[in-house]
Structures are given as C-alpha cells and as structure tokens.
Design an enzyme around this catalytic site. Sequence first.
Site, PDB file in Angstrom:
ATOM      1  N   GLY B  46     -10.214  72.605  92.754  1.00  0.00           N
ATOM      2  CA  GLY B  46     -10.706  73.518  91.354  1.00  0.00           C
ATOM      3  C   GLY B  46      -9.761  74.564  90.863  1.00  0.00           C
ATOM      4  CG  LEU B  73     -14.439  77.578  91.851  1.00  0.00           C
ATOM      5  CD1 LEU B  73     -15.283  77.971  90.380  1.00  0.00           C
ATOM      6  CD2 LEU B  73     -13.985  76.152  92.022  1.00  0.00           C
ATOM      7  CG  ASN B  99     -12.716  70.313  89.615  1.00  0.00           C
ATOM      8  OD1 ASN B  99     -12.851  71.450  89.642  1.00  0.00           O
ATOM      9  ND2 ASN B  99     -13.402  69.427  89.831  1.00  0.00           N
ATOM     10  CB  CYS B 130     -18.670  75.572  91.197  1.00  0.00           C
ATOM     11  SG  CYS B 130     -18.461  76.500  92.681  1.00  0.00           S
ATOM     12  CE  LYS B 165     -17.925  67.265  91.891  1.00  0.00           C
ATOM     13  NZ  LYS B 165     -16.733  67.643  92.895  1.00  0.00           N
ATOM     14  CG  ASN B 192     -20.470  70.380  92.738  1.00  0.00           C
ATOM     15  OD1 ASN B 192     -20.118  70.564  93.868  1.00  0.00           O
ATOM     16  ND2 ASN B 192     -19.567  70.843  91.642  1.00  0.00           N
ATOM     17  N   GLY B 244     -21.426  62.290 100.388  1.00  0.00           N
ATOM     18  CA  GLY B 244     -21.526  61.957 101.705  1.00  0.00           C
ATOM     19  C   GLY B 244     -21.063  60.322 102.043  1.00  0.00           C
TER      20      GLY B 244
END
Lengths: 254, 303
Positions: B46, B73, B99, B130, B165, B192, B244
């Site tokens: 990011g 970040l 990103n 985030c 995202k 995320n 995952g």
Amino acid sequence: MKKVQDFKVLGYRRLNKDNYILTLIGEEDIPRIWPGNFAEIKVPDSPDVFLRRPISVLDADYEKKTISFYIKAVGKGTLKLGRLSVGQKVNIVYPLGNHFVVGQQQKVLIVGGGSGIAPFISLGRELKSRNIDTTFLIGARTKEDVFLTGEFARYGRVELTTEDGSMGEKGLVTDHKVFSGTFDFDKVYTCGPDPMMKAVAKIAGAKGVDCEASLENMMACGIGACLCCVSPTKEGNKLVCAEGPVFNTKDLLW
Amino acid sequence: MVDLKVDIGGLELKNPVTTASGTFGFGEEFTDFVDLGLLGGIFVKGLTLKHREGNHYPRMAETASGMLNAVGLQNKGIDYFIDTIYPRIKTFDTEIFPNINGSVVEDYIKVAEKVNDIDGINALELNISCPNVKEGGMAFGVSCPSAVAVTEAVRNVFDGLLIVKLSPNVTDITEIAKGVEGAGADAVSLVNTFLGMAVDAQSRKPVLSTITGGLSGPAIKPIALRMVWQVYNAVKIPVLGIGGIMNATDAIEFMLAGSTAIQIGTANFIDPQVSMKVIDGIEDYCHENNISAIGDLVGAMEV
C-alpha cells in the site's frame, strides 16, 4: 540465494528439559550460511501452528548436508519442534537475514545470554580462522542453563556468569570482570535478552567500542514482505528479518 | 492446452493468480522463490502520498488458522515508489498494480494523479478498507456515501482500470459494491482483513500496539467466499476474490463463487512459492475436468 527446502530430522541433542539442538539432513547443497543468519521453520503436521518459526542457525555441515538449530521450548511451536520423529520431514526457508560483520579486529568480546548463544559457534569459528583473539562471555540463570561451553572453548576463552553463582562469576554478564579494569576489545558482538544487550551496548558505547547486536522479534514472513517485525532505529522502523537481525547498536534507539 | 487468461474490465492477465497488497512486498522480495513473470499480477504494498512509519511494534499476532496484523501502511510514499522502486520492478513480465491509500479524499486524488502518469501502469487498486490507520482508510469503505465519493474522485483523475478494494467490516457489502460500481469502478477486490483483536491472558494486555488489527488467513475464508458470492450476484463488474486462499482448490472455490481473478495473501508468508503451486494446481484442475478456458469457472457454482 534464499531457498525453500525439505529436510528430514536427523536427531536431537537434549541440553536440559527445555533446551535442545535439532539437526536436520537434506539432499540438496546447503547455501553459504553466515553467522547470524536464521531460518523460518514450518512446524510439521501442526495445523494449530499457523506461521513459521524464525530460528537462528546454530551450525551447518556443507559436506554432510546437515543444518542444526539451538531451540528453547517456550511456546507451542518450539515445543512441537522438540517432539519430532527421526526421519520426519521439516520444511525450512533459509538462509535469511543479514549477519555479523567481521572486519579487521584484533580482539573481540562475544556476550551471549539464554538462547542468544546460537549464532556464536559459527561466529567463533569464523573469528578463529582469521586469528582474531576471542573471548566468549556467557550469562545464564544457573549452571543448569549453561550450554555449549565446550564448543566455544575451541574458538576462544570462555567466561561465565550465573545469577545464582552456581557456575562462573555470580551476577549478570555486565557485572563480569571483563568490563572492569582494562577493556582492550575492539569489537563486541551480543545476542540474548533485550535488557542484557542494551546494557552491553551501553558499556561498549561508553568505551567507544563498535558493538553489533542480533535482535529477535515476532515475525510472519521472515523475508521482508509483511513488515511486522520492525524495530525502531535512528533511521525509522527497520525490518528485523531483512534489514537485521544484526544491527550496529549505534543505529538503534537504545 | 488450457487457456488461463482472464479479462478484468478490458485488462487481460495471463492467468487469474495475483498476489495481495501487503503480503508480497514489491515482488522483489520473492525473486529467489518465484518466477514473477508467471504471475497474473502483483498488487504492491500500500502506497500513500507521504512517507509513513506505520504503527509501533508489536504489529502481528498469530491466531487460529490465521493472523492479525496492524502494520499501518508503512511505506516511503508514492514519489519514492515512482522514482526508486518502480524502475526496478517494471521489467517484471507481469501486471503491476499500485495499491493506493489516503486519509482524506484529496490525498487519494493526488496519489491517483501520480499513478496515472506512470508509463506501463494500466490499473490501480483503491484501498478504502485498511483497518489499521486511525484517520482514514477503512473509514471510507464502511460508509456508502464516502466510498462513492472517493471512488468518483479517483475515477475523475485516473484513466486506467480502477479496482476498489472493499472492507468486509460492514453490514451489507453489496451496498458498498453497488455504490462504487455506480461511481465508476471497473472492478472490485474483496475482502480486506476483518477487524479483530488478541489479548494476552498473562500480561492482561492487548497483543497488538494498536489493540485491534486485521484478521487474515484461512480463518476468514468461508466469510470471504460468502461475500464474493453476494457481490458477484449484485454487480456487473468483475470481482477479484481474496481471503485465506492457501492452495489451488481454495482459488477454484473463489472462482466458482464469482471471482474472475484471485489474490493470494497471507499464504505467501507460509510458503513463498505458493503462488506458483496455485497456478499449476488450477491448470491441473482444468485438465482433469476438461475445462478449456478458465473463464468458464467464474460464477459456475451450481445452485
């Protein structure tokens, strides 16, 4: 060059109830491992241990294709690594991190405490091969926690402290007589608990002697991708896994 | 021969396997392990307008089948990326996705403008999710009006493929997905991390310096799959599935649930070569199941 490789458990050397040396044997050539490098070990057949465990390399035999780790069982990962079967497959990512820098020294002091002694067999060998006068100062709680002194003795003088006085001088490593009187070392290497390393770095700094310390932090990837294992330095947060684990202590905020 | 190529809103990737932002550095960290040219793409760490030191250590906690992170970040800023990092990585024969992150809409706009001027960049991922930065990030992604506003603002200054995202920390992810689709997003990536927490019973303290952090890994996979399926059915733009994925079977499940492409995240920490294994495994699956074009799998779950 870093690699991912399957090894098999060759065997254990049990040092005491919690401490052991795990030796693995592989079929591929082992890349050059420098004193201070570590490996990320996947605990086999243990879905409850999700992440790899970063463990300092104790030693490697390039002929026999073996690699060994000195491990203290402190959590579920290191407990399980102590209970594998001979021949069981173990996957490791290695060699990782930077390493201790050996330069044009004449006389060096190595200060290790607890499981921080792991990098110092190979460092001692490297120093001896360059005819550098080496003193190992090893600190432990009691004589039951003093290991590998026979190995260290091959490469230099060995001095000991124990907190209860059961072996060597009584007290902490920083109480040892090497730090009083004439201090004619031109380099100090240290690895062990943070308070010990900070105290050693402070003394070395006061005496104007260059000091390198190997740090240990919780890690996920071990290769500089996740940015989890940072340590604050004078140049901001640095990655213990990829920019360390060895730092010159003058760069740390100690 | 299986055709592994996928199309995300007009951008063709050589295969659906990409690596998730924050789990693969800038690709360089993996060159000893992976032939980067075989990847569908790399979503790089990011980026923000200015240098960020990130959060204090500890930033990570291992959990059951996963981990929490609170990196915050950490990065050297968009200019450093453009001047120093991108020239090193642009030769990789794969799609590089910056990103981008911000704490106010103006920051997102400035970063997107700079990304728009980079030769060779065809797409960006707009991170509005985030969970580890107090002043922003997820704040945009959990409210529909702010998600729409930041997407519109970036859309106005960025000509390439815009992937938004999404945060899973919402009541109804389809509302946000439809909102950003309407605001001009060309694709959405989800999910995320989930906001989580770890407590140390011995010290009676939180494990993370930030108390809460983002949960990732196989622990979140069933929830991520559900969200991908819901969003796939709610929008017309392509969905990139994340959550995952540890192996090829997981990746195929995400494609069947509606992902055109997938991002591998936390699994890169466990096996730095996992992305290659996923590509090989997807190809094997297609052979075994007589699938000639990977696109046929997208949303093909039979219900």
